[in-house]
Design a protein around this motif. Structure first.
Motif, PDB file in Angstrom:
ATOM      1  N   TYR A  45     -13.315  -1.024  -2.549  1.00 17.68           N
ATOM      2  CA  TYR A  45     -11.912  -0.633  -2.828  1.00 17.68           C
ATOM      3  C   TYR A  45     -11.530  -0.744  -1.312  1.00 17.68           C
ATOM      4  CZ  TYR A  45      -7.790   2.265  -3.220  1.00 17.68           C
ATOM      5  OH  TYR A  45      -6.582   2.811  -3.102  1.00 17.68           O
ATOM      6  N   SER A  49      -8.677  -3.489  -0.100  1.00 14.34           N
ATOM      7  CA  SER A  49      -7.422  -3.059   0.365  1.00 14.34           C
ATOM      8  C   SER A  49      -7.283  -3.584   1.918  1.00 14.34           C
ATOM      9  CB  SER A  49      -7.401  -1.359   0.516  1.00 14.34           C
ATOM     10  OG  SER A  49      -7.602  -0.987  -0.578  1.00 14.34           O
ATOM     11  N   ARG A  53      -5.106  -8.272   0.698  1.00 13.88           N
ATOM     12  CA  ARG A  53      -4.008  -7.454   0.529  1.00 13.88           C
ATOM     13  C   ARG A  53      -3.188  -8.056  -0.588  1.00 13.88           C
ATOM     14  NH1 ARG A  53      -1.962  -3.614   4.671  1.00 13.88           N
ATOM     15  NH2 ARG A  53      -3.720  -3.485   6.194  1.00 13.88           N
ATOM     16  N   ASP A  54      -2.987  -9.410  -0.601  1.00 15.26           N
ATOM     17  CA  ASP A  54      -2.481 -10.490  -1.627  1.00 15.26           C
ATOM     18  C   ASP A  54      -2.971 -10.145  -3.060  1.00 15.26           C
ATOM     19  OD1 ASP A  54      -0.661 -11.519   0.329  1.00 15.26           O
ATOM     20  OD2 ASP A  54      -1.919 -13.230   0.412  1.00 15.26           O
ATOM     21  N   MET A  56      -4.783  -7.229  -3.983  1.00 15.24           N
ATOM     22  CA  MET A  56      -4.567  -5.909  -4.280  1.00 15.24           C
ATOM     23  C   MET A  56      -3.007  -5.582  -4.448  1.00 15.24           C
ATOM     24  SD  MET A  56      -7.222  -4.316  -4.261  1.00 15.24           S
ATOM     25  CE  MET A  56      -7.349  -2.557  -3.908  1.00 15.24           C
ATOM     26  N   GLY A  57      -2.234  -6.371  -3.821  1.00 16.70           N
ATOM     27  CA  GLY A  57      -0.764  -6.061  -4.256  1.00 16.70           C
ATOM     28  C   GLY A  57      -0.142  -6.863  -5.533  1.00 16.70           C
ATOM     29  N   THR A  58      -0.939  -7.422  -6.114  1.00 19.28           N
ATOM     30  CA  THR A  58      -0.608  -8.307  -7.447  1.00 19.28           C
ATOM     31  C   THR A  58      -0.019  -7.146  -8.390  1.00 19.28           C
ATOM     32  OG1 THR A  58      -2.242  -9.962  -7.154  1.00 19.28           O
ATOM     33  CG2 THR A  58      -1.564  -9.654  -9.477  1.00 19.28           C
ATOM     34  N   GLU A  59       1.125  -7.521  -8.861  1.00 18.17           N
ATOM     35  CA  GLU A  59       1.707  -6.467  -9.888  1.00 18.17           C
ATOM     36  C   GLU A  59       1.085  -6.774 -11.010  1.00 18.17           C
ATOM     37  OE1 GLU A  59       5.853  -6.281  -9.316  1.00 18.17           O
ATOM     38  OE2 GLU A  59       5.901  -5.177  -7.381  1.00 18.17           O
ATOM     39  N   ASN A  63       5.894  -1.573 -11.507  1.00 16.42           N
ATOM     40  CA  ASN A  63       5.426  -1.335  -9.992  1.00 16.42           C
ATOM     41  C   ASN A  63       4.022  -0.980  -9.816  1.00 16.42           C
ATOM     42  OD1 ASN A  63       7.953  -1.916  -8.741  1.00 16.42           O
ATOM     43  ND2 ASN A  63       8.888   0.169  -9.359  1.00 16.42           N
ATOM     44  N   ASN A  65       0.211  -1.888  -9.581  1.00 15.53           N
ATOM     45  CA  ASN A  65      -0.489  -3.249  -8.894  1.00 15.53           C
ATOM     46  C   ASN A  65      -1.903  -2.836  -8.910  1.00 15.53           C
ATOM     47  OD1 ASN A  65      -1.028  -1.547  -6.713  1.00 15.53           O
ATOM     48  ND2 ASN A  65       0.459  -2.588  -5.366  1.00 15.53           N
ATOM     49  N   ALA A  67      -4.093  -2.284  -6.581  1.00 18.71           N
ATOM     50  CA  ALA A  67      -4.419  -1.469  -5.686  1.00 18.71           C
ATOM     51  C   ALA A  67      -4.470   0.142  -6.302  1.00 18.71           C
ATOM     52  CB  ALA A  67      -3.799  -1.337  -4.352  1.00 18.71           C
ATOM     53  N   LEU A  68      -3.295   0.220  -6.990  1.00 16.17           N
ATOM     54  CA  LEU A  68      -3.130   1.422  -7.766  1.00 16.17           C
ATOM     55  C   LEU A  68      -4.074   1.758  -9.012  1.00 16.17           C
ATOM     56  CD1 LEU A  68      -1.487   4.099  -7.992  1.00 16.17           C
ATOM     57  CD2 LEU A  68       0.062   2.966  -9.589  1.00 16.17           C
TER      58      LEU A  68
END
Length: 109
Positions: A45, A49, A53-54, A56-59, A63, A65, A67-68
């Motif tokens: 994780y 992170s 980043r790309d 992990m930022g994939t939605e 909102n 993604n 990462a969440l």
């Protein structure tokens, strides 16, 4: 022999007993691999992170993604491991620990 010396010898005898050694083996055989697996999962994780980043930022939806989702799964896995350990302890560790406790209580009287 003083009471303190007697207590020490009782605990030393229990510690060297096959049951105590089995208790330690069962504890370690579950705890060490599970700890390593959890740390690897957590490190994944953190690494993703920091360096993906790309990804992990994939939605996924709205909102929300990746990462969440990974972050929330850290909590889920923590509670899952705690639940699994309690079941393991109840089935594999507690019977031996109870037996050893009764032996110590009998010898200490």
């Amino acid at each position: 022999m003083t009471t303190r010396e007697h207590d020490a010898s009782v605990y030393e005898q229990v510690q060297s007993s096959p049951d105590f050694q089995e208790l330690k083996r069962r504890f370690r055989s579950w705890t060490f691999p599970m700890t390593a697996a959890f740390l690897a999962w957590y490190l994944l994780y953190v690494v993703l992170s920091g360096w993906a980043r790309d990804f992990m930022g994939t939605e996924l939806f709205g909102n929300i993604n990746i990462a969440l989702i990974f972050g929330l799964l850290q909590f889920v896995s923590t509670f899952g491991i705690a639940w699994a350990y309690s079941r393991h302890a109840e089935k594999k560790l507690d019977p031996i620990a109870d037996k050893l406790r009764h032996e110590v209580e009998e010898r200490s009287e």
